[in-house]
Design a protein around this motif. Structure first.
Motif, mmCIF file in Angstrom:
data_model
loop_
_atom_site.group_PDB
_atom_site.id
_atom_site.type_symbol
_atom_site.label_atom_id
_atom_site.label_comp_id
_atom_site.label_asym_id
_atom_site.label_seq_id
_atom_site.Cartn_x
_atom_site.Cartn_y
_atom_site.Cartn_z
ATOM 1 N N THR A 1 -5.722 -9.586 5.218
ATOM 2 C CA THR A 1 -6.206 -10.279 3.929
ATOM 3 C C THR A 1 -7.324 -11.682 3.284
ATOM 4 O OG1 THR A 1 -4.278 -9.003 3.007
ATOM 5 C CG2 THR A 1 -5.482 -11.127 1.770
ATOM 6 N N TYR B 1 -3.144 -7.109 -9.721
ATOM 7 C CA TYR B 1 -3.074 -5.825 -9.659
ATOM 8 C C TYR B 1 -2.339 -5.603 -10.323
ATOM 9 C CZ TYR B 1 -6.441 -4.898 -5.332
ATOM 10 O OH TYR B 1 -7.347 -5.589 -4.049
ATOM 11 N N LYS C 1 -6.066 -11.248 -4.601
ATOM 12 C CA LYS C 1 -6.235 -10.146 -5.083
ATOM 13 C C LYS C 1 -5.501 -10.348 -6.618
ATOM 14 C CE LYS C 1 -8.564 -7.822 -1.740
ATOM 15 N NZ LYS C 1 -7.521 -8.819 -0.669
ATOM 16 N N ASP D 1 -6.352 -4.025 0.170
ATOM 17 C CA ASP D 1 -7.214 -4.918 1.833
ATOM 18 C C ASP D 1 -8.564 -3.491 1.402
ATOM 19 O OD1 ASP D 1 -6.005 -6.907 2.971
ATOM 20 O OD2 ASP D 1 -6.145 -6.512 4.237
ATOM 21 N N ASN D 2 -9.586 -3.906 0.843
ATOM 22 C CA ASN D 2 -10.869 -2.836 0.329
ATOM 23 C C ASN D 2 -11.864 -3.736 0.837
ATOM 24 O OD1 ASN D 2 -10.955 -4.862 -1.821
ATOM 25 N ND2 ASN D 2 -10.536 -3.466 -3.574
ATOM 26 N N ASN D 3 -12.032 -5.352 1.191
ATOM 27 C CA ASN D 3 -13.504 -5.731 1.680
ATOM 28 C C ASN D 3 -13.275 -5.125 3.052
ATOM 29 O OD1 ASN D 3 -14.290 -7.808 3.368
ATOM 30 N ND2 ASN D 3 -14.673 -8.907 1.299
ATOM 31 N N ASP D 4 -14.686 -5.081 3.216
ATOM 32 C CA ASP D 4 -14.824 -4.876 4.191
ATOM 33 C C ASP D 4 -14.457 -5.847 5.758
ATOM 34 O OD1 ASP D 4 -16.695 -2.522 3.795
ATOM 35 O OD2 ASP D 4 -18.456 -3.579 3.380
ATOM 36 N N PHE E 1 -9.210 8.088 -2.175
ATOM 37 C CA PHE E 1 -8.712 6.893 -1.722
ATOM 38 C C PHE E 1 -8.754 6.436 -0.573
ATOM 39 C CE2 PHE E 1 -4.658 8.623 -3.665
ATOM 40 C CZ PHE E 1 -4.461 8.036 -2.789
ATOM 41 N N ASP E 2 -8.307 5.744 0.363
ATOM 42 C CA ASP E 2 -8.355 4.956 2.158
ATOM 43 C C ASP E 2 -7.087 4.461 1.803
ATOM 44 O OD1 ASP E 2 -11.014 5.477 2.143
ATOM 45 O OD2 ASP E 2 -12.075 3.466 2.491
ATOM 46 N N ARG F 1 -11.542 -5.297 6.230
ATOM 47 C CA ARG F 1 -10.817 -3.734 7.124
ATOM 48 C C ARG F 1 -11.259 -4.288 7.813
ATOM 49 N NH1 ARG F 1 -10.103 1.048 3.695
ATOM 50 N NH2 ARG F 1 -10.660 0.801 1.683
ATOM 51 N N ASP G 1 0.849 -1.181 -0.018
ATOM 52 C CA ASP G 1 0.043 0.280 -0.235
ATOM 53 C C ASP G 1 0.561 0.788 0.124
ATOM 54 O OD1 ASP G 1 -2.573 -1.209 -0.283
ATOM 55 O OD2 ASP G 1 -2.951 -1.087 2.086
ATOM 56 N N ILE H 1 -5.611 0.617 0.359
ATOM 57 C CA ILE H 1 -5.697 -0.222 -0.479
ATOM 58 C C ILE H 1 -6.342 -1.756 -0.909
ATOM 59 C CG2 ILE H 1 -5.318 0.616 -3.387
ATOM 60 C CD1 ILE H 1 -3.486 2.792 -2.423
#
Length: 83
Positions: free
Chosen positions: A54, A60, A58, A43-46, A37-38, A49, A22, A41
């Protein structure tokens, strides 16, 4: 000409692998200055978080322009390793 680099970040659970990637993404200035953006980046699953770990795999792909004629391709695959 493009530079392709494969980088492996291997560490035990909760040793900052996702945080490191990140921070690399933030430092590379991939996002526009006005883009929101948070801090997290990858770990975007609720649930990720909430628990701070993790859970889902994913992938990218980032193309970072270093100079006008040189770019770096960064492929990040994030997985959860379970014994």
């Amino acid at each position: 000409m493009q530079n392709i680099r494969n980088i492996a970040i291997i560490a035990h659970v909760d040793h900052g692998k996702t945080t490191l990637v990140d921070k690399i993404i933030h430092a590379s200035k991939i996002f526009r200055e006005n883009q929101q953006f948070d801090d997290l980046i990858l770990d975007n699953n609720d649930l990720e978080r909430e628990r701070g770990i993790t859970i889902l795999s994913k992938t990218y792909l980032f193309v970072i322009e270093i100079l006008k004629s040189t770019s770096l391709i960064l492929l990040v695959t994030q997985t959860l390793v379970v014994k």
